[in-house]
Write a protein that holds these residues in place. Structure first.
Motif, short mmCIF file in Angstrom:
data_model
loop_
_atom_site.label_atom_id
_atom_site.label_comp_id
_atom_site.label_asym_id
_atom_site.label_seq_id
_atom_site.Cartn_x
_atom_site.Cartn_y
_atom_site.Cartn_z
N PHE A 26 0.98 -0.70 -0.18
CA PHE A 26 -0.61 -0.23 -0.13
C PHE A 26 1.12 1.07 0.05
O PHE A 26 1.75 1.49 0.51
N VAL A 27 0.34 2.09 -0.67
CA VAL A 27 1.13 3.42 -1.03
C VAL A 27 0.41 4.72 -0.93
O VAL A 27 -0.60 5.31 -1.83
N VAL A 47 6.57 11.59 -5.22
CA VAL A 47 6.57 10.92 -3.64
C VAL A 47 5.72 9.62 -3.39
O VAL A 47 4.20 9.44 -4.38
N TRP A 48 6.11 8.56 -3.33
CA TRP A 48 5.79 7.10 -2.64
C TRP A 48 5.84 7.28 -1.11
O TRP A 48 7.31 7.21 -0.56
N ARG A 49 5.01 7.13 -0.78
CA ARG A 49 5.23 6.32 1.24
C ARG A 49 4.99 4.76 1.38
O ARG A 49 3.61 4.51 1.11
N PHE A 50 5.31 4.22 2.18
CA PHE A 50 5.02 2.59 2.03
C PHE A 50 4.43 2.60 2.74
O PHE A 50 4.85 3.14 4.17
N ASN A 116 10.42 7.00 10.74
CA ASN A 116 8.99 6.22 11.44
C ASN A 116 8.69 5.78 10.90
O ASN A 116 6.84 5.04 11.02
N GLY A 117 9.29 4.57 10.76
CA GLY A 117 8.62 2.81 10.21
C GLY A 117 8.48 3.41 8.56
O GLY A 117 7.70 2.26 8.22
N GLN A 118 7.78 4.16 8.03
CA GLN A 118 7.21 3.91 6.73
C GLN A 118 9.29 4.42 5.49
O GLN A 118 10.08 5.09 5.66
N LEU A 119 9.46 3.82 4.22
CA LEU A 119 10.00 3.93 3.41
C LEU A 119 9.70 4.75 2.19
O LEU A 119 8.58 4.50 2.27
N LEU A 120 10.27 6.32 1.97
CA LEU A 120 10.22 7.23 0.93
C LEU A 120 10.55 6.79 0.02
O LEU A 120 11.96 6.57 -0.25
N MET A 121 10.06 7.32 -1.58
CA MET A 121 10.68 6.97 -1.78
C MET A 121 10.15 8.37 -3.23
O MET A 121 9.62 8.64 -2.98
N PHE A 122 11.42 9.38 -3.78
CA PHE A 122 11.23 10.30 -4.35
C PHE A 122 12.29 9.91 -5.85
O PHE A 122 13.35 10.12 -5.78
#
Length: 213
Positions: A26-27, A47-50, A116-122
């Motif tokens: 879920f993103v 910007v994706w926050r997983f 904060n426990g979440q992977l972010l991609m830019f």
């Protein structure tokens, strides 16, 4: 997960057909459509926050020194893996101009962070061909296998950048699944529901930004 299997096979969407009903990743996404001074689309900024479950599995797979965090070199490895893995999927970008699909170039780099426990991609991608601001243009982000659920929390997360885009009419479209199925009964066959990857019809369900210029 078996360490011998690259984690990003999940992002490659090599998933069972049941993924249509049950996304596994879920993103929360943001997409900025950027216009250049020449009156055409210059690039698409993502910007994706997983979700935390998937993010923790990435840490487990790429945390080579087992300190329960991702160092800069480990984050870079995640980015490189995704960059290679999603090339065949056009980085989940769904672009059209007057009904014609437009592919994108490979991004220079996919930046990755873990907070904060979440992977972010830019990352930013450019259209392969010129997209002048004439007619109807659409922009969306979706996984054609529906293994990954990509959601834009608010309409503001589908944004435009550039003065030339101010002259275009903007509309965020969030398709209703029941309505899509009703309107496309002849196209959405049993084969689609068994294997949506084989028909590429899943884009009908994707949230998108429509520009009329």
């Amino acid at each position: 997960m078996n360490k011998s299997i690259p984690l990003m096979t999940a992002l490659l969407s090599l998933a069972p057909a049941a993924a249509f009903a049950h996304p596994h990743i879920f993103v929360e996404a943001r997409l900025e459509v950027v216009a250049g001074a020449d009156g055409s689309i210059e690039e698409l900024r993502n910007v994706w926050r997983f979700d935390e479950v998937f993010s923790s599995s990435v840490v487990m797979d790429f945390d080579k020194n087992t300190d329960l965090k991702l160092e800069p070199n480990e984050l870079a490895q995640v980015g490189n893996t995704v960059k290679q893995s999603l090339a065949d999927y056009d980085y989940y970008m769904n672009l059209t101009i007057n009904g014609k699909s437009v592919t994108v170039q490979q991004p220079d780099v996919i930046h990755v962070d873990y907070k904060n426990g979440q992977l972010l991609m830019f990352f930013a991608v450019k259209p392969v061909e010129k997209m002048p601001l004439k007619g109807r243009l659409t922009f969306g982000v979706y996984d054609p296998t529906l293994y990954t659920s990509i959601d834009f929390p608010t309409d503001n997360e589908l944004a435009t950048v550039g003065d030339s885009l101010k002259a275009c009419k903007h509309q965020v479209v969030r398709p209703d699944a029941d309505e899509v199925i009703s309107q496309n009964k002849q196209s959405l066959t049993d084969a689609f529901f068994s294997d949506p990857t084989g028909t590429n019809m899943s884009k009908l369900f994707a949230t998108r930004l429509e520009l009329t210029c």
